[in-house]
Write a protein that holds these residues in place. Structure first.
Motif, mmCIF file in Angstrom:
data_model
loop_
_atom_site.group_PDB
_atom_site.id
_atom_site.type_symbol
_atom_site.label_atom_id
_atom_site.label_comp_id
_atom_site.label_asym_id
_atom_site.label_seq_id
_atom_site.Cartn_x
_atom_site.Cartn_y
_atom_site.Cartn_z
ATOM 1 N N ILE A 74 -8.081 3.446 -16.441
ATOM 2 C CA ILE A 74 -6.924 3.823 -17.275
ATOM 3 C C ILE A 74 -5.776 4.486 -16.484
ATOM 4 O O ILE A 74 -4.611 4.166 -16.716
ATOM 5 C CB ILE A 74 -7.389 4.678 -18.477
ATOM 6 N N PRO A 75 -6.041 5.374 -15.536
ATOM 7 C CA PRO A 75 -4.908 6.017 -14.836
ATOM 8 C C PRO A 75 -4.169 5.122 -13.837
ATOM 9 O O PRO A 75 -3.094 5.498 -13.375
ATOM 10 C CB PRO A 75 -5.566 7.178 -14.072
ATOM 11 N N VAL A 76 -4.712 3.970 -13.508
ATOM 12 C CA VAL A 76 -4.120 3.143 -12.438
ATOM 13 C C VAL A 76 -2.689 2.727 -12.806
ATOM 14 O O VAL A 76 -2.415 2.353 -13.950
ATOM 15 C CB VAL A 76 -4.969 1.877 -12.203
ATOM 16 N N THR A 77 -1.798 2.776 -11.822
ATOM 17 C CA THR A 77 -0.394 2.421 -12.074
ATOM 18 C C THR A 77 -0.001 1.162 -11.293
ATOM 19 O O THR A 77 -0.659 0.787 -10.312
ATOM 20 C CB THR A 77 0.551 3.560 -11.627
ATOM 21 N N LEU A 78 1.109 0.602 -11.726
ATOM 22 C CA LEU A 78 1.686 -0.552 -11.041
ATOM 23 C C LEU A 78 2.050 -0.179 -9.602
ATOM 24 O O LEU A 78 1.825 -0.957 -8.667
ATOM 25 C CB LEU A 78 2.935 -0.982 -11.837
ATOM 26 N N GLU A 79 2.581 1.019 -9.428
ATOM 27 C CA GLU A 79 2.985 1.459 -8.080
ATOM 28 C C GLU A 79 1.779 1.531 -7.147
ATOM 29 O O GLU A 79 1.907 1.316 -5.937
ATOM 30 C CB GLU A 79 3.674 2.837 -8.127
ATOM 31 N N GLU A 80 0.607 1.842 -7.698
ATOM 32 C CA GLU A 80 -0.601 1.888 -6.866
ATOM 33 C C GLU A 80 -1.090 0.480 -6.518
ATOM 34 O O GLU A 80 -1.601 0.238 -5.416
ATOM 35 C CB GLU A 80 -1.714 2.665 -7.584
ATOM 36 N N LEU A 81 -0.973 -0.450 -7.469
ATOM 37 C CA LEU A 81 -1.539 -1.790 -7.237
ATOM 38 C C LEU A 81 -0.648 -2.694 -6.392
ATOM 39 O O LEU A 81 -1.150 -3.615 -5.746
ATOM 40 C CB LEU A 81 -1.849 -2.478 -8.577
ATOM 41 N N ILE A 82 0.650 -2.432 -6.398
ATOM 42 C CA ILE A 82 1.554 -3.328 -5.652
ATOM 43 C C ILE A 82 1.233 -3.362 -4.150
ATOM 44 O O ILE A 82 1.054 -4.448 -3.584
ATOM 45 C CB ILE A 82 3.034 -3.002 -5.966
ATOM 46 N N PRO A 83 1.111 -2.220 -3.470
ATOM 47 C CA PRO A 83 0.808 -2.337 -2.020
ATOM 48 C C PRO A 83 -0.568 -2.937 -1.742
ATOM 49 O O PRO A 83 -0.735 -3.653 -0.747
ATOM 50 C CB PRO A 83 0.889 -0.887 -1.522
ATOM 51 N N LEU A 84 -1.544 -2.687 -2.614
ATOM 52 C CA LEU A 84 -2.869 -3.289 -2.397
ATOM 53 C C LEU A 84 -2.771 -4.812 -2.530
ATOM 54 O O LEU A 84 -3.353 -5.566 -1.739
ATOM 55 C CB LEU A 84 -3.897 -2.760 -3.412
ATOM 56 N N THR A 85 -2.036 -5.259 -3.548
ATOM 57 C CA THR A 85 -1.913 -6.708 -3.770
ATOM 58 C C THR A 85 -1.183 -7.372 -2.598
ATOM 59 O O THR A 85 -1.589 -8.445 -2.122
ATOM 60 C CB THR A 85 -1.162 -6.980 -5.094
ATOM 61 N N ALA A 86 -0.137 -6.730 -2.110
ATOM 62 C CA ALA A 86 0.609 -7.297 -0.976
ATOM 63 C C ALA A 86 -0.296 -7.411 0.252
ATOM 64 O O ALA A 86 -0.224 -8.400 1.004
ATOM 65 C CB ALA A 86 1.829 -6.432 -0.668
ATOM 66 N N ALA A 87 -1.170 -6.433 0.451
ATOM 67 C CA ALA A 87 -2.087 -6.474 1.603
ATOM 68 C C ALA A 87 -3.071 -7.631 1.466
ATOM 69 O O ALA A 87 -3.362 -8.339 2.441
ATOM 70 C CB ALA A 87 -2.838 -5.144 1.721
ATOM 71 N N VAL A 88 -3.583 -7.840 0.256
ATOM 72 C CA VAL A 88 -4.529 -8.945 0.024
ATOM 73 C C VAL A 88 -3.826 -10.288 0.260
ATOM 74 O O VAL A 88 -4.379 -11.177 0.920
ATOM 75 C CB VAL A 88 -5.136 -8.850 -1.400
ATOM 76 N N VAL A 89 -2.609 -10.421 -0.235
ATOM 77 C CA VAL A 89 -1.859 -11.670 -0.029
ATOM 78 C C VAL A 89 -1.699 -11.942 1.467
ATOM 79 O O VAL A 89 -1.862 -13.077 1.935
ATOM 80 C CB VAL A 89 -0.485 -11.608 -0.737
ATOM 81 N N ARG A 90 -1.442 -10.887 2.262
ATOM 82 C CA ARG A 90 -1.276 -11.084 3.710
ATOM 83 C C ARG A 90 -2.579 -11.521 4.369
ATOM 84 O O ARG A 90 -2.571 -12.112 5.439
ATOM 85 C CB ARG A 90 -0.747 -9.797 4.372
ATOM 86 N N GLY A 91 -3.712 -11.279 3.693
ATOM 87 C CA GLY A 91 -5.008 -11.623 4.288
ATOM 88 C C GLY A 91 -5.479 -13.038 3.995
ATOM 89 O O GLY A 91 -6.480 -13.468 4.550
ATOM 90 N N VAL A 92 -4.813 -13.757 3.091
ATOM 91 C CA VAL A 92 -5.348 -15.068 2.702
ATOM 92 C C VAL A 92 -4.488 -16.223 3.191
ATOM 93 O O VAL A 92 -3.271 -16.100 3.336
ATOM 94 C CB VAL A 92 -5.536 -15.201 1.159
ATOM 95 N N LYS A 93 -5.195 -17.343 3.420
ATOM 96 C CA LYS A 93 -4.494 -18.597 3.715
ATOM 97 C C LYS A 93 -4.744 -19.595 2.591
ATOM 98 O O LYS A 93 -3.917 -20.432 2.295
ATOM 99 C CB LYS A 93 -5.031 -19.194 5.015
ATOM 100 N N ARG A 94 -5.940 -19.512 1.990
ATOM 101 C CA ARG A 94 -6.359 -20.558 1.055
ATOM 102 C C ARG A 94 -6.553 -20.049 -0.372
ATOM 103 O O ARG A 94 -6.212 -20.750 -1.333
ATOM 104 C CB ARG A 94 -7.680 -21.152 1.582
ATOM 105 N N ALA A 95 -7.102 -18.866 -0.517
ATOM 106 C CA ALA A 95 -7.487 -18.380 -1.852
ATOM 107 C C ALA A 95 -6.271 -18.085 -2.723
ATOM 108 O O ALA A 95 -5.211 -17.689 -2.236
ATOM 109 C CB ALA A 95 -8.342 -17.128 -1.714
ATOM 110 N N LEU A 96 -6.455 -18.242 -4.029
ATOM 111 C CA LEU A 96 -5.426 -17.877 -5.005
ATOM 112 C C LEU A 96 -5.572 -16.374 -5.285
ATOM 113 O O LEU A 96 -6.677 -15.892 -5.546
ATOM 114 C CB LEU A 96 -5.656 -18.690 -6.281
ATOM 115 N N VAL A 97 -4.468 -15.654 -5.193
ATOM 116 C CA VAL A 97 -4.524 -14.193 -5.395
ATOM 117 C C VAL A 97 -3.966 -13.842 -6.777
ATOM 118 O O VAL A 97 -2.851 -14.226 -7.132
ATOM 119 C CB VAL A 97 -3.739 -13.440 -4.294
ATOM 120 N N VAL A 98 -4.780 -13.109 -7.533
ATOM 121 C CA VAL A 98 -4.420 -12.718 -8.898
ATOM 122 C C VAL A 98 -4.251 -11.196 -8.949
ATOM 123 O O VAL A 98 -5.141 -10.457 -8.529
ATOM 124 C CB VAL A 98 -5.536 -13.133 -9.892
#
Ligand code: KIV
Length: 283
Positions: A74-98
């Protein structure tokens, strides 16, 4: 079926598929090929899961528990998830990132939901967003999809509604529960989602939903009849300390491995065994 024979996926051994897209989810369901997903919250785990051929990575708001140490999502914010998501996107070549839309970032209506989805797409490079809720989130899903952003639905047990649901409780049980689950799953499909997560529902009703829907169902504790399986990586890899849900199969014990490594490191530093000559720089 061999990897060569697979029209979709089959891991990195399938040279034909350079990038998993939402249309491959649909094709997988039609061809009876199971879809695999794991959560990921960082560059290193994302690059390993991608290389292993995991089809999609969810940057879940379970980061609230696994990364930030909150009791709930419940406390998680958009500001917290944005940098994590960007890091995951930088790690993939093939997988779809949601990217998972956190609590408080879409419930106020379609305009708010679209604003959140656009921020994820522009600021992280992710390929799709996920939001919890069936009938209650249908308008939001429809608006995001109409803007050209793929949405993954999430029905059954929805952790952001833990208090509304009265706790961590299996959903879809009994006639009323089954009717509600079916209505929610259909609402998500009708709103244009490309796939739907079914969390903590009995296998039989999950099988019925899977048969009735044309989009793929992704099980998180919803049994083998779904079109794919998704797990929280820290549970799956034995990283989580304490209780893990019954539906999780653990494929490693990296928590124990890290504990042993950290203890040995401490002992070596205290005894002077580390660093030794091989770890030193000369003049
Ligand atoms: O946040 C998350 O990890 C999730 C999955 C458990 C579906 O929503």
């Amino acid at each position: 079926m061999t990897d060569e024979a697979r029209p979709y996926g089959g891991g990195t051994s399938d040279p034909a598929l350079k990038r998993v897209r939402t249309r491959h989810f649909q094709r997988a369901k039609e061809d009876g090929i199971k879809i695999t997903g794991l959560t990921s919250y960082d560059f290193l785990s994302a690059s390993i899961f991608d290389e292993a051929g995991i089809d999609f990575l969810l940057v879940g708001d379970s980061a609230g528990n696994t990364v930030f140490g909150y009791d709930t999502t419940i406390p998680v914010t958009l500001e917290e998830l944005i940098p994590l998501t960007a890091a995951v996107v930088r790690g993939v070549k093939r997988a779809l990132v949601v990217a998972d839309m956190p609590f408080g970032s879409y419930e106020n209506g379609p305009d708010e939901a679209l604003r959140t989805a656009i921020r994820f797409m522009k600021e992280t490079g992710c390929h799709a967003v996920k939001c919890e809720g069936g009938v209650r989130s249908a308008k939001q899903i429809k608006r995001i999809v109409r803007a050209g952003i793929p949405v993954m639905g999430h029905v059954g047990y929805t952790p952001q509604s833990e208090h509304g649901l009265g706790g961590h409780i299996i959903q879809g049980r009994g006639d009323e529960g089954a009717d509600q689950l079916l209505a929610d799953a259909h609402a998500v499909e009708d709103a244009g989602a490309f796939a739907v997560v079914l969390e903590m529902v009995p296998s039989e009703i999950a099988g019925r939903v899977t048969q009735e829907l044309t989009i793929p169902t992704l099980s998180v504790g919803a049994g083998p009849k779904c079109d794919g399986q998704l797990l929280v990586w820290s549970d799956w890899a034995g990283f989580t300390r304490g209780r893990i849900p019954r539906f999780v199969k653990q494929y490693a014990q990296i928590g124990d491995t890290l504990m042993q490594a950290a203890s040995e490191f401490r002992a070596d530093v205290e005894s002077g065994a580390y660093p030794s000559a091989e770890h030193e720089y000369g003049e």
